[in-house]
Design an enzyme around this catalytic site. Structure first.
Site, short mmCIF file in Angstrom:
data_model
loop_
_atom_site.label_atom_id
_atom_site.label_comp_id
_atom_site.label_asym_id
_atom_site.label_seq_id
_atom_site.Cartn_x
_atom_site.Cartn_y
_atom_site.Cartn_z
N ASN A 31 39.03 38.45 5.60
CA ASN A 31 38.62 39.85 5.80
C ASN A 31 39.88 40.67 5.65
OD1 ASN A 31 36.12 38.89 6.45
ND2 ASN A 31 36.25 39.37 8.63
N HIS A 79 26.25 47.44 29.05
CA HIS A 79 25.25 47.87 30.04
C HIS A 79 25.84 47.95 31.44
CE1 HIS A 79 21.86 46.29 27.19
NE2 HIS A 79 22.30 47.49 26.85
N ASN A 98 33.98 34.28 12.76
CA ASN A 98 34.53 35.47 12.13
C ASN A 98 35.73 35.97 12.93
OD1 ASN A 98 34.34 37.97 10.34
ND2 ASN A 98 34.32 38.88 12.40
N GLU A 99 36.89 36.03 12.29
CA GLU A 99 38.11 36.61 12.84
C GLU A 99 38.50 36.05 14.21
OE1 GLU A 99 38.31 40.87 12.56
OE2 GLU A 99 38.24 40.82 10.37
N GLU A 158 35.17 40.27 3.71
CA GLU A 158 35.03 41.68 4.11
C GLU A 158 36.16 42.46 3.47
OE1 GLU A 158 34.91 42.73 8.29
OE2 GLU A 158 33.62 41.01 8.72
N HIS A 175 29.81 35.86 15.18
CA HIS A 175 30.49 37.12 14.92
C HIS A 175 30.54 37.90 16.24
CE1 HIS A 175 31.64 40.04 11.49
NE2 HIS A 175 31.93 40.68 12.63
N ASP A 208 22.01 48.45 21.23
CA ASP A 208 20.61 48.13 21.63
C ASP A 208 19.65 48.27 20.46
OD1 ASP A 208 21.63 47.81 24.13
OD2 ASP A 208 20.48 49.42 25.10
N GLN A 262 26.07 44.26 15.25
CA GLN A 262 26.36 45.58 14.68
C GLN A 262 25.14 46.21 13.99
OE1 GLN A 262 30.22 43.94 12.84
NE2 GLN A 262 30.73 46.06 13.23
N TYR A 265 41.70 44.53 5.03
CA TYR A 265 41.55 45.98 5.05
C TYR A 265 42.83 46.70 4.62
CZ TYR A 265 36.97 45.33 7.07
OH TYR A 265 35.66 44.97 7.24
N ARG A 300 26.27 38.28 3.16
CA ARG A 300 26.89 37.62 4.32
C ARG A 300 26.41 38.33 5.59
NH1 ARG A 300 32.18 38.81 7.16
NH2 ARG A 300 32.35 37.09 8.60
C1 NOJ Z 1 36.18 43.19 10.82
C2 NOJ Z 1 35.01 42.76 11.64
O1 NOJ Z 1 34.63 41.46 11.28
C3 NOJ Z 1 33.83 43.72 11.56
O2 NOJ Z 1 32.92 43.36 12.55
C4 NOJ Z 1 34.32 45.14 11.71
O3 NOJ Z 1 33.25 46.06 11.78
C5 NOJ Z 1 35.22 45.46 10.54
N1 NOJ Z 1 36.37 44.59 10.61
C6 NOJ Z 1 35.73 46.90 10.51
O4 NOJ Z 1 36.50 47.15 11.62
#
Ligand code: NOJ
Length: 504
Positions: free
Chosen positions: A329, A59, A186-187, A398, A142, A72, A39, A331, A97
């Site tokens: 994580n 790609h 991760n996730e 997160e 990740h 990229d 990212q 949200y 992190r």
């Molecule tokens: C969790 C993910 O680990 C992360 O890569 C993502 O950008 C965020 N959520 C927000 O969607």
């Protein structure tokens, strides 16, 4: 007498609300920010880096990204990492992190060919962090599998665990003298459900109800292999901790009917329990009710065996207890009700554990379709996990809010303040919460949403070749939290000039 009582009541109320406002995060509580390699790094084919599943998928037109963008160049942190660390010093954080790009370190995925330039990049990053007393928390995976390993089946191949263990050995050997906090994956749910059970994330496999379940088993075994490797070969000398991070939303039954309650429990098992139970529960393996449901559905659908693989007793034993902490994580959340799943794909998780989602109209909405602000949801999530898996150490790895671009992000500020109060509630509740990391340090490539949704405390100008970073209002508010360690709802930055305070 009556008046005295009234005065006392008023005093108590004032004190309670004053102390409520002044609730502080403990002195040893770690605050940080999070990012992930694909990212932010860019430099997708520089200095010997190999191709990963996002490079390949985008790609070659396999993945659909809403704004036709890719990673990229992204925020070009491969070249801008010193500025990133300067921003961390401006904020005054304790922990950073970030994730390692497997294909930057091992271009083919295998450990025979180590890319020294990749090792050197992460050495520079880690050393620069340590120079300023910022603790690295490093995620090994990740979402960016080396493409060659995908061609061999990726997480559908039972050998994934061996490949991951070999990669982990290179990582622990190279960086473990300085990195003391490790996260294997991760996730897991997003890796398996979105990448194998849908076409939303790489490798865009879209084999729902089958590949996502196979992926789940191989992923937790790979995690356990890396954990045991760390314990057996590195922990006594390196003295670090190794854990794993899950995406966990608050899901609550819409009504108090038995039907809704059962539907939510089954869904929780299919969404989260198939990844967490094998590691954190006493009995190990996949959750019982969900396994029975998938076995029953599979048989009705004409399969000769359950689509959900089984763990042998030996495998259960191997995976159980393999994490030093639980990364969350978080949200948002929603209310769920029971439905019959008739409209869902067969087979699929939605059909195996069907639910309908409800969110009240008055909950604030972000620009991401899935992200709404549920009141006190961080505390709800942590309290439930604390009850399920008692005495575990938690890190919020997160937490964040999406907006469009623009420096005045009052919506994010409102969201963060509520989340921080919620974290304080969880601590008061007895949850062993050790740290909190905001997602994200800066705007970055938001997977299938490209650069259309922004999560950064710092805005990144993606039109500018220098990828200039500018602090948003939320960056100043976070900085103030870190300084005072309480949530000041009235704080307004005096000016919007960011600087590094003494001691950072
Ligand atoms: C969790 C993910 O680990 C992360 O890569 C993502 O950008 C965020 N959520 C927000 O969607």
């Amino acid at each position: 007498m009556k008046t005295g009582l009234l005065c006392l009541c008023i005093l108590i109320t004032i004190c309670t609300s004053a102390s409520h406002q002044r609730r502080k995060f403990p002195e040893d509580f770690l605050f940080g920010v999070s990012t992930a390699a694909y990212q932010i790094e860019g430099a997708w084919n520089e200095d010997g880096k190999g191709e990963n599943i996002w490079d390949y998928g985008i790609h070659n037109g396999v993945g659909n990204i809403v704004d036709m963008s890719n990673g990229d160049v992204a925020a070009d942190s491969y070249h801008n990492y010193a500025r990133d660390i300067e921003m961390m010093r401006e904020l005054g954080i304790d922990v950073y992190r970030f994730s390692l790009s497997w294909s930057r370190l091992l271009p083919s995925g295998f450990a025979d060919n180590i890319n020294e330039a990749g090792i050197a990049y992460y050495n520079r990053l880690i050393d620069e962090l340590l120079k300023y007393n910022i603790t690295p928390m490093v995620t090994l995976y990740h979402w960016d599998l080396p493409q060659k390993l995908q061609e061999l089946g990726g997480f559908a191949n039972p050998l994934l665990g061996n490949w991951f263990e070999d990669y982990a050995r290179v990582v622990f050997r190279s960086f473990g003298d300085r990195v003391k906090l490790w996260i294997t994956f991760n996730e897991p749910r997003e890796i398996c459900l979105d990448g194998y059970g849908s076409d939303n994330k790489a490798p865009f496999l879209n084999a729902a109800g089958i590949a996502d379940y196979i992926c789940a088993k191989h992923l937790v075994i790979a995690h356990a292999k890396a954990y045991r490797l760390y314990v057996n070969e590195f922990k006594s000398t390196q003295k670090g901790k190794c854990g794993i991070t899950f995406g966990v939303s608050s899901i609550l039954p819409l009504t108090d009917s038995e039907e809704d309650r059962l539907a939510v429990e089954l869904r929780r098992q299919g969404d989260l329990g198939i990844y967490t139970n094998p590691i954190f529960s006493k009995e190990g393996g996949f959750p019982k009710e969900f396994a029975e449901r998938v076995a029953m559905k599979s048989s009705e659908q004409g399969y000769q065996r359950s689509r959900l693989p089984e763990f042998s007793d030996k495998e259960k034993e191997f995976v159980r207890g393999t994490s030093d902490f639980f990364g969350v994580n978080h949200y948002g959340g929603s209310f769920l009700s029971a439905t019959d799943g008739i409209d869902d794909r067969v087979p699929s998780l939605n059909n195996d554990a069907p639910v309908a989602y409800h969110t009240p109209d008055d909950w604030p909405k972000s620009v991401s379709s899935w992200l709404m602000q549920m009141p006190n949801s961080l505390n709800i999530t942590l309290a439930r996990l604390h009850a399920d898996y008692n005495n575990i150490e938690f890190y919020v790895t997160e937490n964040g809010w999406s907006t469009y671009k623009g420096l005045n992000d009052d919506d994010r500020v409102r969201y963060f303040r509520a989340a921080w109060e919620s974290a304080l509630d969880a601590i008061e509740h007895g949850v062993n919460l050790k740290g909190y990391m905001a997602w994200s340090l800066m705007d970055n490539f938001e997977w299938a949403q490209g650069y259309s949704e922004r999560f950064g405390l710092y805005e990144v100008d993606f039109e500018d070749p220098a990828r200039t970073r500018t602090p948003r209002k939320s960056a100043f508010i976070y900085k103030n939290l870190l300084k005072t360690r309480y949530v000041d709802h009235d704080y307004e930055p005096e000016n919007y000039i960011m600087s590094i305070d003494e001691g950072h």
